[in-house]
Write a protein that holds these residues in place. Sequence first.
Motif: not given
Length: 218
Positions: A137-146, A199-209
Amino acid sequence: MKTSGADRTAARLAAAPGIRRAPTPKLEQYMLARFLDPDTCAALVAMIDANARPSTIADPNGDDAFRTSSTCDLDHRHPVVVAVNDRLHALTGIPREYGEPLQGQRYDVGEEFKAHTDYFDPDGADWDTYCAIPGQRSWTLMIYLNQPGAGGATRFLSTGKLHQPETGKLLAWNNVRPDGTPNPETLHHGMKVRKGRKYIITKWFRERPWPWAEGELG
């Protein structure tokens, strides 16, 4: 990370209007208030409530109370999820195929995720299971929903910084250093909720597809 463009994500984030960088050399960390509007956040909350399941961890450590939240694998074909995903990929500059499916998490009173990192331990028992194809995992993007009634902050241990939940706020950080090695300075704690729900949502990005099925990304 050169193929995904994740090595250029920090510069891209730094140039985004309204974004702030955490004042530390230990990690690349950025905050952006009101990234998502309240209606989008409410729609995602409803999806999480409809499909929540107990959260798990990749490498069990014997502590049954280590992660006590619920998780939802969001439908990446849903128009709301598609729109959020598109915005996250546009913000980072990382192509869509390098992103994991978007996840939601829910924390009730007393629930937490003890200090952990989002990258996978290269020597861990489940490295091959989770990383053989897409890599680290290269990056984490997390968003608070409330914003819960009390508690639920995200604490980064290396800086002591507490990030308080605010509806729509985005928090981003690099899980690996520029040379591709894991960054232990990203150790963080999803602290206990004291009142209400978080509540949160999380998006993880990878070094390969990511191993998407043919046609899944449209």
